[in-house]
Every structure is written in structure tokens, then in C-alpha cells.
Write an enzyme that holds these catalytic residues in place. Structure first.
Site, short mmCIF file in Angstrom:
data_model
loop_
_atom_site.label_atom_id
_atom_site.label_comp_id
_atom_site.label_asym_id
_atom_site.label_seq_id
_atom_site.Cartn_x
_atom_site.Cartn_y
_atom_site.Cartn_z
CB ALA A 33 16.60 -27.32 -20.41
CG ASN A 34 16.21 -23.11 -24.04
OD1 ASN A 34 15.22 -23.29 -24.72
ND2 ASN A 34 17.44 -23.44 -24.44
NE ARG A 35 10.29 -20.29 -18.47
CZ ARG A 35 9.85 -21.07 -17.49
NH1 ARG A 35 9.17 -22.18 -17.76
NH2 ARG A 35 10.10 -20.75 -16.23
CB SER A 36 13.09 -23.66 -27.11
OG SER A 36 12.73 -24.07 -28.40
CB ALA A 99 16.23 -21.87 -27.67
#
Ligand code: CTP
Ligand code: CA
Length: 222
Positions: A33-36, A99
Site C-alpha cells: 500500500a502507500n500513505r495516501s 496514489a
């Protein structure tokens, strides 16, 4: 009245917004995943809806309430987001704030177990949803992307605008910052050049962008 007239500026327009991260599974219990946080995209969906647009919000996994009047489609992976975007067409404008995970793994059918050697992930590049949309037969009149950059912000954003076929790129300087914060520093990159916006809350970025979209769709120009 003046208020009624401005509230209807996007009446009859359908606008597609993507927001949030994607989750790319590794096995049944793990993902990349990512930090969005999804906050900027959700704020844009809300601002567009308030100007009278019909808004379809394709969202990755986020902890946010759906803005009033907005149609939300929840997805997890980039490939699911690509399908949901295609299904939502046609649209007068698209604002791609998500993102999107750049790579996906071929997920294992069963939970990976610890062993002598850690597993190596074989990654495949995901489709570029923005670029595909911008080059499609059903291209919205106005295609807008975001670019979160930590260095060479304007150069990278300008290159992305051309490479992806977007009309506008909102370059977001995230150096010394984290995604998921309250404010953004934006440079709006268009065919006419670069416009610097002062650092402002994400809801204010959203309002300003929604007004610009209304201007562009009304004037039939970009
Ligand atoms: N985007 C997309 N689909 C992808 C990757 C990105 O639609 N698979 C969109 C994003 O929603 C954003 C814009 O493209 O509007 C720019 O995303 P970004 O991650 O900055 O660009 P990339 O081309 O992935 O380049 P990089 O991550 O290497 O900087
Ligand atoms: Ca990327």
C-alpha cells in the site's frame, strides 16, 4: 440570485474523481500500500458536488465518509480502479488524485510461511489509469492529474503532463512532508505554463480547483 447562479456552475456535468491508495495483495493476508489518506481527492469530490456536478468517486481503502451527494465506488487494487473508471465513463472531466500502486505482485493462493529464505516478490507494472483514459476514445474534455514529488517538482510534473496526455497536472511538493497531512503546496501545470498556489488546506485546494474546472468547462477552453 448570485449564490444560486454560482451553486449551479457544474449542473449537468459528470465528473470522475479517483482517490486514496490502492492495496496490491501479496497473499490472502498481506498487501502493498502507500500513505495516501484520500483526503485531497474526497475534498475535491465534495467541492465539485457543491458546484452542482454529478460526481463518481472511485476510491481505494480509506477511513473517510462519503461526501454528500457523491456516488462512491470502492476498489482495492489498481486493476479494479482501472475497471471502475472505465465503467463510470462518459464524463466531462476526470480528476485523478489516487496514489495508484505502481506495481502488483502475483498473489500467493495461501498465506506465505516463514522459511529459510525470505520470499522474493515478482512485481509487474500496473496500467497507468490516467494515461489510458487520456488516450481513450471516451476521453473526458478535461483530464487532470496529480503529481506528488519530493524533488524537481515542476520538471517532473511538466514531463508527466506531456507523457500522460493530461490537460493539467497539480504538482504537490511533498518534500519534508508526509502524505496524509492537512495542507498542500500546489503548482498548477497547464499548456500555458506554471502557476504557484500558496500553501493552503486541502479543502481550499479543492474549492479552488473546482472553480477552475467550472471555468474551463463553461468556457469550453482549457
Ligand atoms: N496514475 C494513474 N495510474 C497509475 C499511476 C498513476 O492513474 N498506475 C495517476 C495518478 O492518479 C496521478 C498521476 O497519474 O494523477 C501521477 O501519478 P504519479 O505516481 O505521480 O506518476 P507515475 O507516472 O506513477 O510516476 P512516479 O510514481 O514514478 O513518479
Ligand atoms: Ca506512481
Amino acid at each position: 440570485s448570485f449564490l444560486a447562479a454560482t451553486a449551479d456552475r457544474l449542473d449537468g456535468k459528470h465528473i470522475l474523481v479517483t482517490a486514496g491508495p490502492t492495496h496490491e495483495p501479496i497473499d490472502p493476508v498481506r498487501y502493498i500500500a502507500n500513505r495516501s489518506s484520500g483526503r485531497q481527492g474526497f475534498a475535491i469530490a465534495e467541492a465539485l458536488s457543491r458546484l452542482g456536478a454529478r460526481v463518481t468517486l472511485v476510491s481505494g481503502p480509506v477511513a473517510l465518509a462519503t461526501p454528500a451527494g457523491v456516488t462512491r465506488v470502492d476498489i482495492e487494487t489498481a486493476q479494479e480502479m482501472a475497471s471502475a473508471v472505465a465503467t463510470a465513463l462518459p464524463a466531462d472531466a476526470a480528476v485523478m488524485v489516487a496514489a495508484v500502486g505502481d506495481w502488483r505482485a502475483a498473489p500467493a493462493a495461501q498465506k506465505l510461511k516463514k522459511g529459510v529464505t525470505p520470499p522474493a516478490l515478482q512485481l509487474t507494472e500496473n496500467p497507468d489509469i490516467l494515461a489510458v483514459l487520456a488516450h481513450s476514445a471516451q476521453r473526458p474534455k478535461l483530464v487532470i492529474g496529480f503529481a506528488a514529488e519530493t524533488e524537481h517538482v515542476i520538471a517532473h510534473a511538466t514531463a508527466k503532463r506531456t507523457r500522460k496526455g493530461a490537460d493539467w497536472i497539480l504538482a504537490n511538493d511533498v518534500s519534508g512532508d508526509v502524505m496524509g497531512g492537512e495542507a498542500n503546496t500546489i503548482h498548477l501545470v497547464t499548456a500555458d505554463g506554471v502557476e504557484r498556489w500558496e500553501r493552503m488546506p486541502k479543502v481550499e485546494v479543492a474549492r479552488r480547483l473546482a472553480e477552475r474546472i467550472a471555468d474551463a468547462l463553461q468556457q469550453d477552453t482549457k
